[in-house]
Motif scaffolding. Structure first.
Motif, mmCIF file in Angstrom:
data_model
loop_
_atom_site.group_PDB
_atom_site.id
_atom_site.type_symbol
_atom_site.label_atom_id
_atom_site.label_comp_id
_atom_site.label_asym_id
_atom_site.label_seq_id
_atom_site.Cartn_x
_atom_site.Cartn_y
_atom_site.Cartn_z
ATOM 1 N N GLY A 1 3.388 22.732 -15.584
ATOM 2 C CA GLY A 1 4.254 23.881 -15.333
ATOM 3 C C GLY A 1 5.167 24.171 -16.506
ATOM 4 N N PHE A 2 5.686 23.143 -17.113
ATOM 5 C CA PHE A 2 6.553 23.318 -18.282
ATOM 6 C C PHE A 2 5.774 23.935 -19.441
ATOM 7 N N VAL B 1 3.825 31.278 -21.519
ATOM 8 C CA VAL B 1 4.012 32.621 -20.970
ATOM 9 C C VAL B 1 5.280 33.256 -21.542
ATOM 10 N N GLU B 2 6.341 32.522 -21.608
ATOM 11 C CA GLU B 2 7.627 33.043 -22.081
ATOM 12 C C GLU B 2 7.551 33.356 -23.566
ATOM 13 N N LYS C 1 0.831 -1.209 0.000
ATOM 14 C CA LYS C 1 0.000 0.000 0.000
ATOM 15 C C LYS C 1 0.863 1.255 0.000
ATOM 16 N N ARG C 2 2.009 1.205 0.673
ATOM 17 C CA ARG C 2 2.936 2.339 0.663
ATOM 18 C C ARG C 2 3.527 2.527 -0.724
ATOM 19 N N TYR C 3 3.876 1.432 -1.390
ATOM 20 C CA TYR C 3 4.365 1.513 -2.774
ATOM 21 C C TYR C 3 3.311 2.121 -3.687
ATOM 22 N N ARG C 4 2.066 1.697 -3.524
ATOM 23 C CA ARG C 4 0.978 2.216 -4.357
ATOM 24 C C ARG C 4 0.803 3.710 -4.123
ATOM 25 N N GLU C 5 0.844 4.132 -2.850
ATOM 26 C CA GLU C 5 0.696 5.547 -2.531
ATOM 27 C C GLU C 5 1.852 6.362 -3.113
ATOM 28 N N ALA C 6 3.062 5.853 -3.027
ATOM 29 C CA ALA C 6 4.216 6.559 -3.581
ATOM 30 C C ALA C 6 4.109 6.660 -5.101
ATOM 31 N N GLU C 7 3.631 5.617 -5.748
ATOM 32 C CA GLU C 7 3.485 5.633 -7.202
ATOM 33 C C GLU C 7 2.474 6.689 -7.642
ATOM 34 N N VAL C 8 1.349 6.775 -6.946
ATOM 35 C CA VAL C 8 0.331 7.770 -7.282
ATOM 36 C C VAL C 8 0.871 9.181 -7.033
ATOM 37 N N THR C 9 1.576 9.371 -5.916
ATOM 38 C CA THR C 9 2.137 10.685 -5.597
ATOM 39 C C THR C 9 3.148 11.117 -6.653
ATOM 40 N N HIS C 10 4.028 10.227 -7.045
ATOM 41 C CA HIS C 10 5.015 10.575 -8.075
ATOM 42 C C HIS C 10 4.354 10.870 -9.415
ATOM 43 N N GLY C 11 3.299 10.153 -9.733
ATOM 44 C CA GLY C 11 2.566 10.420 -10.970
ATOM 45 C C GLY C 11 1.929 11.799 -10.952
ATOM 46 N N ARG C 12 1.377 12.178 -9.812
ATOM 47 C CA ARG C 12 0.754 13.505 -9.703
ATOM 48 C C ARG C 12 1.799 14.607 -9.816
ATOM 49 N N VAL C 13 2.945 14.418 -9.188
ATOM 50 C CA VAL C 13 4.021 15.415 -9.282
ATOM 51 C C VAL C 13 4.493 15.534 -10.724
ATOM 52 N N ALA C 14 4.610 14.423 -11.423
ATOM 53 C CA ALA C 14 5.035 14.453 -12.822
ATOM 54 C C ALA C 14 4.019 15.184 -13.695
ATOM 55 N N MET C 15 2.733 14.968 -13.439
ATOM 56 C CA MET C 15 1.707 15.672 -14.211
ATOM 57 C C MET C 15 1.760 17.175 -13.957
ATOM 58 N N LEU C 16 1.965 17.585 -12.703
ATOM 59 C CA LEU C 16 2.094 19.008 -12.404
ATOM 60 C C LEU C 16 3.341 19.601 -13.049
ATOM 61 N N ALA C 17 4.420 18.836 -13.108
ATOM 62 C CA ALA C 17 5.637 19.324 -13.747
ATOM 63 C C ALA C 17 5.421 19.566 -15.239
ATOM 64 N N VAL C 18 4.695 18.694 -15.888
ATOM 65 C CA VAL C 18 4.403 18.879 -17.310
ATOM 66 C C VAL C 18 3.538 20.112 -17.518
#
Length: 71
Positions: free
Chosen positions: A58-59, A65-66, A39-56
């Motif tokens: 932002g890019f 804007v630039e 369950k901790r692995y699953r939670e970490a996978e979802v969290t990393h996926g969300r961070v990656a989506m936010l990074a895209v």
């Protein structure tokens, strides 16, 4: 061929294990992990996926804007 024990837990019981692929674990991390670790692995996978989506996002916003054409 499920165990009749009430405490039996397998990775295939987690949500997301669907036919025809079933539970996908090519590196075998789930073989030695207990329920809490999976369950901790699953939670970490979802969290990393969300961070990656936010990074895209932002890019892409930064490019819009630039105005430069890096893409």
């Amino acid at each position: 061929a499920r165990s009749t024990s009430l405490n039996a837990f397998t990775a295939a019981d987690l949500p997301g294990a669907l036919a025809p692929m079933g539970f996908f674990d090519p590196l075998g991390f789930a073989e030695k992990a207990d329920e809490a670790t999976l369950k901790r692995y699953r939670e970490a996978e979802v969290t990393h996926g969300r961070v990656a989506m936010l990074a895209v996002i932002g890019f892409l916003v930064g490019e819009a804007v630039e105005g430069s054409s890096f893409l």
